[in-house]
Design a protein around this motif. Structure first.
Motif, PDB file in Angstrom:
ATOM      1  N   GLY A 260     -34.093   8.773 -11.446  1.00  0.00           N
ATOM      2  CA  GLY A 260     -32.971   8.945 -10.528  1.00  0.00           C
ATOM      3  C   GLY A 260     -33.321   9.943  -9.441  1.00  0.00           C
ATOM      4  O   GLY A 260     -34.138  10.847  -9.637  1.00  0.00           O
ATOM      5  N   LEU A 261     -32.704   9.785  -8.299  1.00  0.00           N
ATOM      6  CA  LEU A 261     -32.982  10.651  -7.152  1.00  0.00           C
ATOM      7  C   LEU A 261     -32.242  11.971  -7.309  1.00  0.00           C
ATOM      8  O   LEU A 261     -31.013  11.999  -7.339  1.00  0.00           O
TER       9      LEU A 261
ATOM     10  N   CYS B 140     -39.444   9.132  -7.472  1.00  0.00           N
ATOM     11  CA  CYS B 140     -38.485   8.813  -8.528  1.00  0.00           C
ATOM     12  C   CYS B 140     -38.395   7.314  -8.770  1.00  0.00           C
ATOM     13  O   CYS B 140     -38.749   6.499  -7.916  1.00  0.00           O
TER      14      CYS B 140
ATOM     15  N   THR C  97     -35.345   4.781  -9.888  1.00  0.00           N
ATOM     16  CA  THR C  97     -33.894   4.756 -10.023  1.00  0.00           C
ATOM     17  C   THR C  97     -33.443   3.487 -10.730  1.00  0.00           C
ATOM     18  O   THR C  97     -34.104   2.447 -10.662  1.00  0.00           O
TER      19      THR C  97
ATOM     20  N   ASP D 254     -30.370   0.831 -10.816  1.00  0.00           N
ATOM     21  CA  ASP D 254     -29.299   0.401  -9.917  1.00  0.00           C
ATOM     22  C   ASP D 254     -28.019   0.128 -10.707  1.00  0.00           C
ATOM     23  O   ASP D 254     -27.665  -1.019 -10.988  1.00  0.00           O
TER      24      ASP D 254
ATOM     25  N   ARG E 134     -24.209  10.963 -11.368  1.00  0.00           N
ATOM     26  CA  ARG E 134     -24.573   9.870 -10.468  1.00  0.00           C
ATOM     27  C   ARG E 134     -24.389   8.479 -11.080  1.00  0.00           C
ATOM     28  O   ARG E 134     -23.865   7.581 -10.407  1.00  0.00           O
TER      29      ARG E 134
ATOM     30  N   GLU F 125     -22.116   5.697  -9.238  1.00  0.00           N
ATOM     31  CA  GLU F 125     -22.647   4.410  -8.787  1.00  0.00           C
ATOM     32  C   GLU F 125     -21.884   3.248  -9.417  1.00  0.00           C
ATOM     33  O   GLU F 125     -21.684   2.202  -8.783  1.00  0.00           O
TER      34      GLU F 125
ATOM     35  N   VAL G  54     -39.906   5.939  -3.912  1.00  0.00           N
ATOM     36  CA  VAL G  54     -38.692   5.580  -4.645  1.00  0.00           C
ATOM     37  C   VAL G  54     -38.781   4.116  -5.059  1.00  0.00           C
ATOM     38  O   VAL G  54     -38.944   3.233  -4.214  1.00  0.00           O
TER      39      VAL G  54
ATOM     40  N   THR H 241     -36.787   1.151  -7.380  1.00  0.00           N
ATOM     41  CA  THR H 241     -35.504   0.841  -8.006  1.00  0.00           C
ATOM     42  C   THR H 241     -35.651  -0.329  -8.970  1.00  0.00           C
ATOM     43  O   THR H 241     -36.255  -1.349  -8.628  1.00  0.00           O
TER      44      THR H 241
END
Length: 347
Positions: free
Chosen positions: A160-161, A170, A172, A174, A204, A208, A334, A336
């Protein structure tokens, strides 16, 4: 390893005080009473205070090379059966396996508060670790201390950021897309009153999921009703009173015909509570979990859930870190990972 200029060495303390490194070494090792170097109590205190102020930490790796005690123990254990491990355990297994294949061993630290995290980072630096995987960078009421501690280490990959770190490496998950998939699936099954139950709203992943819920409803041209959202305590184990509260607000009062739960544990307990009230799942209320725990396929009815793809997350994290260590850079800072909806009987 520590970032250039970040690790304070004995020679740095000696230079700051204008004394010989031998004197500093004798004091910091605690051997000044047995040393041939004569040193006063005032000088000992001056060196110790300066070392503390400058952030000096002993180099455990160098100490061990000189024959010192490592204070490390090894644990060998059988590989767990794939039928009885969680997705998060699978992530850890993947991390260890890939690290081993590429010639690395792991040190693991479990953090409950910022002080423990700081101690682990100190230990990592003193043992000259090549890099760190940070699987949790936010603690309740504290979003920055772990990231600040890790700023002293050169190669770090986060799950995660992290807030306030613009150039972080990172991987992440979703969470937003996972809830969008769930809303679309429920809408395709004719559900009109889709509710969301969250374990808190500060972290977070929960933020999200809220975003995904709103976007999912908009995609299906369904009105957003804040009364169809239940928010519980932050990151707690589900309790019967929470299930009663979810039932009362979302099902009894707001007539929800589907509930997307915070995770599989919450979803399974909610199904049990609904059953105790003679409410049928999925005929009366559909239920969707999150995580795709192994047990989710064994419930009655089996639980429809969102698979966060922990194995893929672990693989991408460890490979990103090892590429940073071995090559000095990666193609993407990054990455995802998209979750996957697993349809079963509960929805």
């Amino acid at each position: 390893m520590a970032k250039n200029g970040k690790r304070v060495r004995q020679i740095d303390v000696a230079n700051a005080l204008g004394v010989h490194q031998t004197l500093v070494s004798a004091v910091l090792s605690g051997n000044f009473n047995n040393s041939t170097v004569r040193v006063s109590r005032d000088k000992v205190d001056e060196i110790l205070n300066a070392a503390k102020k400058m952030g000096y930490k002993p180099n455990r790796a160098a100490y061990e090379l000189r024959g010192g005690k490592s204070s490390v123990i090894g644990i060998l254990m059988p590989a767990p059966s794939l039928s009885f491990i969680s997705e998060r355990q699978m992530r850890l297994i993947v991390l260890e396996q890939i690290a081993n294949q590429r010639g690395y061993r792991m040190m693991i630290g479990h953090i409950q508060n910022p002080d423990i995290a700081e101690n682990y980072v100190d230990d990592f630096i003193s043992r000259s670790v090549e890099g760190v995987l940070c699987l949790q960078h936010e603690l309740q009421g504290d979003k920055n201390s772990i990231v600040k501690s890790l700023s002293r280490i050169e190669n770090v990959v986060y799950l995660g950021l992290p807030a306030g770190v613009e150039d972080a490496h990172c991987v992440t998950m979703d969470h937003c897309d996972g809830i969008i998939q769930a809303v679309h699936y429920l809408a395709s099954k004719g559900r009109k009153r889709i509710a969301l139950a969250l374990a808190g709203k500060k972290f977070r992943p929960m933020i999200e999921r809220m975003e995904g819920y709103k976007l999912g409803l908009a995609n299906e041209r369904m009105a957003f009703d804040p009364e169809l959202i239940w928010v519980g305590p932050e990151k707690v184990v589900p309790q019967p009173e929470y299930m009663r509260s979810i039932y009362k607000k979302l099902v009894s009062e707001k007539k929800a015909d589907a509930v997307i739960a915070s995770n599989d544990d919450w979803a399974i307990m909610l199904m049990k509570h609904l059953h105790s009230r003679s409410i049928r799942v999925p005929e009366d209320v559909a239920v969707i979990g999150y995580d795709n725990l192994r047990v989710s396929a064994m419930t009655t009815p089996s639980l429809t859930t969102i698979d966060g793809r922990e194995e893929a997350v672990g693989s991408k994290m460890i490979n990103m870190l090892l590429d940073l260590i071995d090559k000095g850079s990666v193609d993407q800072k990054v990455v995802t990972v998209k979750p996957k909806l697993i349809p079963r009987e509960s929805a």
